[in-house]
Motif scaffolding. Structure first.
Motif, PDB file in Angstrom:
ATOM      1  N   GLU A 388       0.775  -1.130   0.043  1.00  0.00           N
ATOM      2  CA  GLU A 388       0.079   0.165  -0.297  1.00  0.00           C
ATOM      3  C   GLU A 388       0.716   1.328  -0.066  1.00  0.00           C
ATOM      4  O   GLU A 388       0.543   2.285  -0.621  1.00  0.00           O
ATOM      5  N   GLU A 392       0.798   4.041  -2.605  1.00  0.00           N
ATOM      6  CA  GLU A 392       0.480   5.657  -2.291  1.00  0.00           C
ATOM      7  C   GLU A 392       1.670   6.419  -2.732  1.00  0.00           C
ATOM      8  O   GLU A 392       1.411   7.489  -2.949  1.00  0.00           O
ATOM      9  N   ASN A 393       2.765   5.933  -2.332  1.00  0.00           N
ATOM     10  CA  ASN A 393       4.001   7.081  -2.914  1.00  0.00           C
ATOM     11  C   ASN A 393       3.889   7.317  -4.452  1.00  0.00           C
ATOM     12  O   ASN A 393       4.368   8.528  -4.764  1.00  0.00           O
ATOM     13  N   PHE A 396       0.979   9.565  -4.863  1.00  0.00           N
ATOM     14  CA  PHE A 396       1.008  10.849  -4.509  1.00  0.00           C
ATOM     15  C   PHE A 396       2.467  12.023  -5.017  1.00  0.00           C
ATOM     16  O   PHE A 396       2.325  12.999  -5.015  1.00  0.00           O
ATOM     17  N   ASP A 417      -1.880  14.877   1.102  1.00  0.00           N
ATOM     18  CA  ASP A 417      -2.242  13.769   1.983  1.00  0.00           C
ATOM     19  C   ASP A 417      -3.627  14.491   2.671  1.00  0.00           C
ATOM     20  O   ASP A 417      -4.145  13.629   3.585  1.00  0.00           O
ATOM     21  N   PRO A 420      -6.806  11.913   0.804  1.00  0.00           N
ATOM     22  CA  PRO A 420      -6.691  10.581   0.365  1.00  0.00           C
ATOM     23  C   PRO A 420      -7.695   9.895  -0.372  1.00  0.00           C
ATOM     24  O   PRO A 420      -7.275   8.953  -1.055  1.00  0.00           O
ATOM     25  N   GLY A 423      -6.154   9.672  -3.795  1.00  0.00           N
ATOM     26  CA  GLY A 423      -5.028   8.489  -3.684  1.00  0.00           C
ATOM     27  C   GLY A 423      -5.648   7.388  -3.989  1.00  0.00           C
ATOM     28  O   GLY A 423      -5.184   6.685  -4.759  1.00  0.00           O
ATOM     29  N   ARG A 424      -6.477   7.001  -3.039  1.00  0.00           N
ATOM     30  CA  ARG A 424      -7.160   5.765  -3.066  1.00  0.00           C
ATOM     31  C   ARG A 424      -7.945   5.440  -4.416  1.00  0.00           C
ATOM     32  O   ARG A 424      -7.667   4.421  -4.764  1.00  0.00           O
ATOM     33  N   ALA A 427      -5.114   4.772  -7.109  1.00  0.00           N
ATOM     34  CA  ALA A 427      -4.467   3.589  -7.028  1.00  0.00           C
ATOM     35  C   ALA A 427      -5.310   2.386  -7.340  1.00  0.00           C
ATOM     36  O   ALA A 427      -4.768   1.607  -7.938  1.00  0.00           O
TER      37      ALA A 427
END
Length: 856
Positions: A388, A392-393, A396, A417, A420, A423-424, A427
């Protein structure tokens, strides 16, 4: 050291796969594809931006107009009126005199595209029009600056830093040279940015030139002293200890004074999780209980990434630090989390922990660690969390900032951040694509390959384009989201990735201190960083207690956790094998043979009967509060150290001993490059003179007669087995003769120093302490072939000093001793000296020994 480029092999293959011929590229939006995204050609699979419901329809809540003028280079075959200007919410014609006005999504600097009749990019610019009296130009110089900005990783910098970097780029010779190449290429083909090899070759070369030019300027104008950072040290009364005390992977764990808490500091651009695992404890009776399987304490603690530049540094230094590595650790402001409790195990005298920071890196965690029994309780969670965190890195740090600047055309309001859900969603969108392509985010090449896969899918699959743009919009405020047209953003991004030069710039940025150092941070980290911690109910300082032939007694102080009922009673005892324990302020000889006594004072004194090398005795204290409640106990070892002989008998060492309060009681004096110099110093401290500074030669890298300690070298200095928390380098140190000006001075080059401060109880006027200093020896210290050259001090006429203006002067009339030394100092009158001798190196060449390394 100059920067030279080694192109990532993956990037080259990427360019070959996307390169287009010098024909007008197909207009954006033609590709449908069937290999990714959703199964529809709209964005119905992605939630709308919060509170708007208008993503994709191009509704504009308020208009912001950007004026400008397109400057066509001479000799081209097209006219200004043949062009249009595009932002990612609007497009506008260019008049015959080059002027235009176009809507933008933000009043911030915006990436603007100038396109031809076939919608192929001709020029680009980061367009700044606010507060300008005249419309800003879009020309070959702004195009070159935009390409260089992408190539040096400007797109990954904090938004507040990018304007200064663009200004820096625009005013360099590298930018002008690239602009000249672009201007000539446009005379051959109006879409040269999309395909001309001269442009791409020049971009690559001028990227390197720009970084070198910037680095030379930074190196010449910024003092390395600005990079020194004060590391908070724990007081002697601290009841919590952490090892190692130095930074690991950008993370420093700092014990807090007087409380069983720690603070986690992160100065790297990667976030992660801190796990607290109890490894064992000691019960009240002193029995040790170790856990075969470590026990997780609470939930993992989120440690955010550093994302703000230090006030001392700007974007230029971030980019330039590809060469000036000493600035690296001072660039980013620390992000702190704390205080974090490390509680005592119930009913325990002391408790031990392991602290594990889990974060993405290019150095995956060792499988043998994951398979170890002690981590059985967290193994599967760690494996899942690492996947994860890596994804995530990437999302973002790469996809969102690139997508924002390429798609929206501006860095406006996104704090990554704080959104989120964006990002989710991204991803979830890209994970199956990366898994299908077999890409792993555990290396630099893996990041480049992942970006290649996403760009390829973006170019060839309309549904994926719309889904990705819609996901990006989740990061924006309602006003911005209302203006976004999924189709406009997708088409704008397509035009950019069809530009060979623009795509090359993005991939090159991974080779240039790595997208504002984020990728570099991954390379210098591990998936898991480990610290040992101990929480004590009762603690002794110093521990262990070290004695020498000349110092046969030492004061020991006890600290107790919490706020016990006063007065606390301390029962001191020793095994009595070779000494006794007495009250700290007793006269010599009092209490001979006493192996135990009770007091309400916190300090006692151990005295050895005779000197013994190795273990001498143990000292134990038991604490009870005013109500008779037992608080806990602590034990420390008493040890003896043998003094070493002076290795350079011809040098009058005694002539440079000043005062009688400092002694160098142990030192490793016969050394080689890459080794360590270990020094034990004894110091009689007072409240007015509580500290001692130790200097050691050869800890700094050498070049001619100068030297320069990198921050990394300074951070390897240790005091009492822990990182010193800083250090200073010295071009030279003058060591005064005991008779002052009447005796020859000693001059030692390329020294590093560290300082130890001692804490005396308020009621105690003085106390003798010891401290162990350890300095790294720079690997470029080669040894020597004869005693006269560097084995022991020698006399010559080369004397260097600083004049009143801070400049360097030499004086050939004054003889001085030259050599390599250990020096301990306190105040103006206390000084102890020890010579260093290097192991002999028969390959030593005095003609080349002091040459600087090749900068090219």
């Amino acid at each position: 050291m100059r920067f030279s480029r080694t192109l990532i092999g993956v990037a080259v293959s990427v360019l070959l796969t996307v390169m287009v011929s010098c024909n007008p590229p197909p207009p954006p939006g033609d590709g449908g594809g069937n290999g990714g995204g959703s199964n529809s050609d709209d964005n119905s699979g992605i939630p709308d931006a919060p509170g708007t419901g208008t993503v994709g329809n191009g509704v504009v809540a308020e208009n912001i107009f950007a004026p400008g003028v397109v400057m066509i280079p001479p000799g081209v075959s097209f006219r200004a009126q043949d062009l249009r200007v595009r932002t990612n919410i609007d497009n506008a014609p260019v008049s015959a005199n080059g002027q235009f006005t176009v809507k933008t999504v933000s009043a911030e600097t915006t990436l603007v595209q100038v396109v031809d009749q076939d919608d192929a990019i001709v020029l680009i610019s980061w367009h700044d029009w606010i507060l300008l009296r005249d419309p800003p130009e879009i020309n070959t110089n702004t195009t070159a600056a935009a390409l260089l900005y992408m190539a040096v990783g400007g797109w990954g910098l904090p938004p507040e830093a990018t304007r200064d970097l663009r200004f820096e780029i625009e005013n360099t010779e590298a930018c002008q040279r690239l602009a000249d190449v672009i201007a000539f290429a446009l005379t051959k083909n109006r879409i040269a940015l999309n395909c001309d090899p001269d442009v791409t070759e020049s971009l690559e070369m001028e990227t390197v030139n720009f970084i070198n030019e910037l680095s030379d300027d930074v190196f010449g104008n910024v003092s390395p002293k600005r990079t020194e950072k004060t590391r908070v040290d724990t007081g002697s009364d601290a009841l919590i200890s952490v090892s190692p005390r130095g930074e690991q992977g950008g993370i420093t764990i700092v014990p807090n004074d007087d409380t069983a808490t720690i603070t986690a500091r992160n100065q790297f651009g990667r976030a992660g999780l801190l796990y607290i695992l109890e490894t064992g404890y000691e019960d009240i009776e002193g029995n040790r209980i170790d856990h075969n399987v470590y026990q997780p304490i609470g939930e993992p603690i989120a440690i955010p990434d550093a994302r703000t530049l230090s006030s001392s540094f700007n974007a230029s230094i971030v980019i330039a630090s590809v060469n000036v590595t000493d600035f690296d650790r001072a660039i980013w402001e620390n992000r702190e989390v704390g205080p974090i409790d490390l509680r005592q195990h119930e009913g325990a005298n002391r408790t031990t922990y392991e602290l594990v920071f889990l974060g993405p890196s290019f150095n995956p965690i060792d499988e043998s660690i994951l398979s170890a029994t002690r981590y059985a309780n967290v193994r599967s969670e760690w494996e899942d969390k690492l996947e994860e965190l890596r994804l995530e890195n990437f999302v973002f740090k790469v996809l969102i900032p690139l997508g924002e600047q390429m798609g929206l055309g501006a860095s406006i309001s996104t704090v990554f951040d704080s959104v989120p859900e964006a990002g989710r969603t991204l991803a979830q969108l890209i994970l199956p694509i990366l898994e299908g392509a077999g890409v792993t985010l555990t290396s630099r090449d893996g990041y480049v390959e992942a970006l290649q896969v996403v760009i390829d899918r973006f170019m060839n699959n309309q549904a994926f384009r719309f889904d990705m743009i819609a996901a990006l919009t989740l990061a924006y405020d309602a006003r911005t989201a209302q203006q976004i047209s999924t189709e406009q953003m997708a088409n704008g991004m397509q035009r950019l990735v069809r530009m060979e030069s623009f795509l090359l710039a993005i991939y090159n940025s991974f080779d240039n201190r790595d997208v504002a150092q984020v990728v570099d941070h991954l390379a210098r980290s591990n998936d898991a960083e480990f610290w040992d911690a101990e929480v004590a109910a009762v603690r002794l300082d110093p521990s262990p207690v070290d004695l020498t032939q000349t110092i046969l007694s030492k004061d020991i102080t006890v600290s107790v956790a919490g706020s016990p009922a006063e007065p606390v009673t301390y029962e001191w005892s020793t095994s009595g094998d070779n000494g006794f324990i007495v009250a700290a302020l007793t006269d010599p000889g009092d209490g001979d043979g006493l192996t135990s006594f009770t007091t309400t004072e916190r300090t006692a004194r151990y005295r050895a009967l005779t000197f013994v090398v190795g273990d001498i005795d143990t000292v134990t204290v038991r604490a009870t509060d005013a109500n008779g409640v037992y608080l806990g106990a602590a034990t420390t070892q008493v040890r003896g150290f043998q003094l070493e002989e002076n290795p350079c008998n011809k040098f009058p060492e005694d002539d440079y001993q000043r005062g009688d309060r400092i002694r160098i009681v142990g030192a490793s004096t016969n050394i080689v490059g890459g080794d360590r110099i270990n020094v034990t110093v004894s110091f009689n401290a007072t409240h007015s003179l509580p500290g001692v500074t130790v200097y050691a030669s050869a800890a700094c890298s050498r070049c001619n007669v100068g030297c320069f300690c990198t921050q990394e070298e300074l951070q390897q200095i240790e005091i009492d087995g822990e990182p010193a928390g800083g250090g200073s380098d010295h071009g030279w140190v003058l060591i005064q003769h005991k008779d002052g000006a009447n005796g020859r001075e000693v001059q030692a080059f390329c020294m590093a120093s560290a300082t130890k401060r001692f804490t005396l109880p308020a009621e105690q006027e003085s106390g003798t302490f010891e401290a162990d200093f350890s300095f790294p020896v720079s690997p470029d210290w080669f040894g020597c072939s004869s005693v006269d050259s560097c084995g022991c001090p020698f006399i010559d006429d080369f004397y260097v000093r600083l004049n009143s203006g801070g400049g360097i002067e030499t004086d050939s009339r004054k003889q001085v001793w030259h050599g390599y030394f250990i020096l301990a100092r306190a105040g103006n009158g206390e000084q102890a000296l020890r010579t260093l001798a290097f192991a002999r190196d028969p390959s030593f060449d005095p003609e080349t020994a002091f040459d600087c390394p090749d900068d090219e």
